[in-house]
Design a protein around this motif. Structure first.
Motif, mmCIF file in Angstrom:
data_model
loop_
_atom_site.group_PDB
_atom_site.id
_atom_site.type_symbol
_atom_site.label_atom_id
_atom_site.label_comp_id
_atom_site.label_asym_id
_atom_site.label_seq_id
_atom_site.Cartn_x
_atom_site.Cartn_y
_atom_site.Cartn_z
ATOM 1 N N ALA A 1 27.228 -25.950 6.013
ATOM 2 C CA ALA A 1 26.428 -25.269 6.877
ATOM 3 C C ALA A 1 25.162 -26.204 6.605
ATOM 4 O O ALA A 1 24.598 -26.617 7.725
ATOM 5 N N LEU B 1 21.396 -19.445 9.507
ATOM 6 C CA LEU B 1 22.062 -19.319 8.210
ATOM 7 C C LEU B 1 21.988 -17.828 7.827
ATOM 8 O O LEU B 1 20.870 -17.129 8.031
ATOM 9 N N THR C 1 28.204 -23.220 2.313
ATOM 10 C CA THR C 1 26.777 -23.587 2.186
ATOM 11 C C THR C 1 26.555 -24.888 2.333
ATOM 12 O O THR C 1 25.890 -25.460 2.955
#
Length: 246
Positions: A182, A167, A179
């Motif tokens: 992920a 990340l 975000t």
């Protein structure tokens, strides 16, 4: 409840043998006596123990309850922190350990203002490791996270290739959708890396290089965060997601 760490060599059957500075701390500082209880952590397991006796330089404790508690996350989080100014790294290490990271690795980056002399690196690393140990005790960790030596960004890229997920919190990322996407990739047992830029942030080329090995750019919101805040926020997001979802 106090927590002490021992090596496997200091365990025999259902007893631990605590020596060195921890022996002095238990006997002379805490002034604990036979029958008092505390946690002993060894090999990622914490046992509830009771003081059985004091020898000349050893506290002998017997196990009352095995596997008393586990504070391990279902994932392993590896923080790669762009080398910050002053004592910010000490705060980052302390809070990162409390939140559950497995390793912390300082990274010298293009916009890192601090340049640590080779002669001072060892003493710095020893101090950082001591801070990690104290934080692990305070937060009842079952093991002490490792604070690694300072590495270059090139070395970071090589290590990051072995991660399951990388990340990259970046102020130029747009919106929170990336975000969420992920974080949704996190699965039980994964090794998740987080790379945080120093005070000056990432150079664009550094971000591009991280993306070239599969890194995921994420946003931490619409505000510009200090490097220490970005590190703690990123770890907390991964910690909370892993404990809620896995």
């Amino acid at each position: 409840m106090y927590n002490f760490f021992v090596n496997a060599d200091n365990k025999k059957e259902n007893r631990y043998f605590i020596m060195g500075d921890d022996y002095k701390h238990i006997k002379n500082v805490l002034r604990m006596t036979v029958g008092e209880q505390f946690l002993v952590s060894c090999n990622d397991i914490s046992d509830l123990c009771e003081i059985e006796s004091f020898e000349s330089d050893t506290v002998v404790v017997k196990i009352i309850e095995k596997n008393y508690q586990s504070t391990n996350l279902p994932i392993k989080i590896h923080l790669f922190q762009g080398l910050p100014k002053s004592d910010k790294l000490e705060l980052i290490i302390q809070k990162a350990v409390e939140l559950g990271v497995t390793t912390v690795t300082p990274v010298s980056m293009k916009r890192s203002i601090v340049k640590i002399d080779d002669k001072k690196k060892k003493s710095k690393q020893e101090r950082w490791q001591a801070i990690a140990t104290a934080a692990a005790k305070q937060s009842k960790r079952t093991s002490v996270p490792e604070v690694c030596d300072i590495i270059s960004y090139k070395e970071f890229i090589e290590r990051a290739k072995d991660l399951d997920l990388l990340l990259v919190p970046y102020e130029c990322a747009e919106g929170m959708s990336a975000t969420k996407t992920a974080l949704s990739e996190i699965k039980n047992g994964m090794n998740v890396g987080i790379i945080i830029g120093p005070e000056g942030g990432f150079e664009e080329k550094e971000v591009d290089t991280a993306l070239s090995i599969g890194g995921k750019v994420i946003s931490l919101g619409s505000r510009i965060l200090r490097t220490e805040t970005a590190a703690i926020t990123s770890i907390a997001m991964c910690m909370l997601y892993s404990e809620m979802e896995l």
